[in-house]
Scaffold this motif. Structure first.
Motif, short mmCIF file in Angstrom:
data_model
loop_
_atom_site.label_atom_id
_atom_site.label_comp_id
_atom_site.label_asym_id
_atom_site.label_seq_id
_atom_site.Cartn_x
_atom_site.Cartn_y
_atom_site.Cartn_z
N SER A 77 0.53 -1.27 0.01
CA SER A 77 -0.01 0.04 -0.01
C SER A 77 0.98 1.48 -0.04
O SER A 77 0.47 2.22 -0.09
CB SER A 77 -1.00 0.05 1.12
OG SER A 77 -0.42 0.17 2.51
N MET A 78 1.99 1.09 0.19
CA MET A 78 2.86 2.30 0.10
C MET A 78 3.20 2.91 -1.45
O MET A 78 2.98 1.98 -2.26
CB MET A 78 4.39 1.83 0.45
CG MET A 78 4.58 1.61 1.94
SD MET A 78 6.42 1.51 2.32
CE MET A 78 6.41 1.87 4.01
N PRO A 79 3.15 4.28 -1.43
CA PRO A 79 3.57 4.82 -2.79
C PRO A 79 4.86 3.98 -3.22
O PRO A 79 5.80 4.02 -2.52
CB PRO A 79 3.75 6.27 -2.31
CG PRO A 79 3.15 6.53 -1.00
CD PRO A 79 3.13 5.30 -0.33
N SER A 80 4.72 4.04 -4.53
CA SER A 80 5.89 3.71 -5.42
C SER A 80 7.30 4.11 -4.92
O SER A 80 8.25 3.48 -4.97
CB SER A 80 5.68 3.30 -6.95
OG SER A 80 5.66 4.62 -7.25
N GLU A 81 7.24 5.43 -4.81
CA GLU A 81 8.38 6.26 -4.42
C GLU A 81 9.10 5.85 -3.49
O GLU A 81 10.29 6.12 -3.09
CB GLU A 81 7.94 7.76 -4.07
CG GLU A 81 7.48 8.48 -5.41
CD GLU A 81 5.79 8.40 -5.85
OE1 GLU A 81 5.67 8.87 -6.72
OE2 GLU A 81 5.44 7.74 -4.70
#
Length: 119
Positions: A77-81
């Motif tokens: 669920s973390m942003p790809s960044e």
């Protein structure tokens, strides 16, 4: 390894993994040295402290297998960044960007100066 039972080892795993749940991966210039080498050292300390706690009778309230499952959920669920791309976190600080640019110049042969001297 410290003479504990398998159940104590499982508790130590749960305790240690909960401590790093949600940690982003933000390598500066694609290198594991910044900040990963420090995080790995602190992770080893956490593992030893977790083992000591488990040997002392502290249990992981959430079972280790559930902690592992949640790690996948949190990471997904973390942003790809924030997932080993170098596009977020410490990699995007002014210093992180400067180090990345310096390494890219070195790789292109435009700079003979070692990256460590630029820090």
């Amino acid at each position: 390894m410290q003479g504990g039972t398998p159940q104590q080892a499982v508790h130590a795993v749960g305790l240690a993994l909960k401590n790093c749940l949600g940690l982003i991966c933000d390598p500066v210039a694609g290198l594991v040295e910044i900040p990963c080498i420090v995080r790995n050292g602190l992770g080893a300390v956490t593992a030893l402290a977790s083992a000591d706690m488990a040997l002392a009778g502290v249990g992981s309230v959430i079972p280790a297998d559930e902690v592992i499952g949640v790690m996948l959920d949190v990471g997904s669920s973390m942003p790809s960044e924030h997932r080993e791309t170098g596009l977020g976190g410490l990699a995007q600080t002014p210093t992180g960007r400067k180090l990345t640019e310096g390494l890219q110049e070195q790789r292109r042969g435009k700079s003979a100066k070692p990256l460590a001297e630029e820090e």
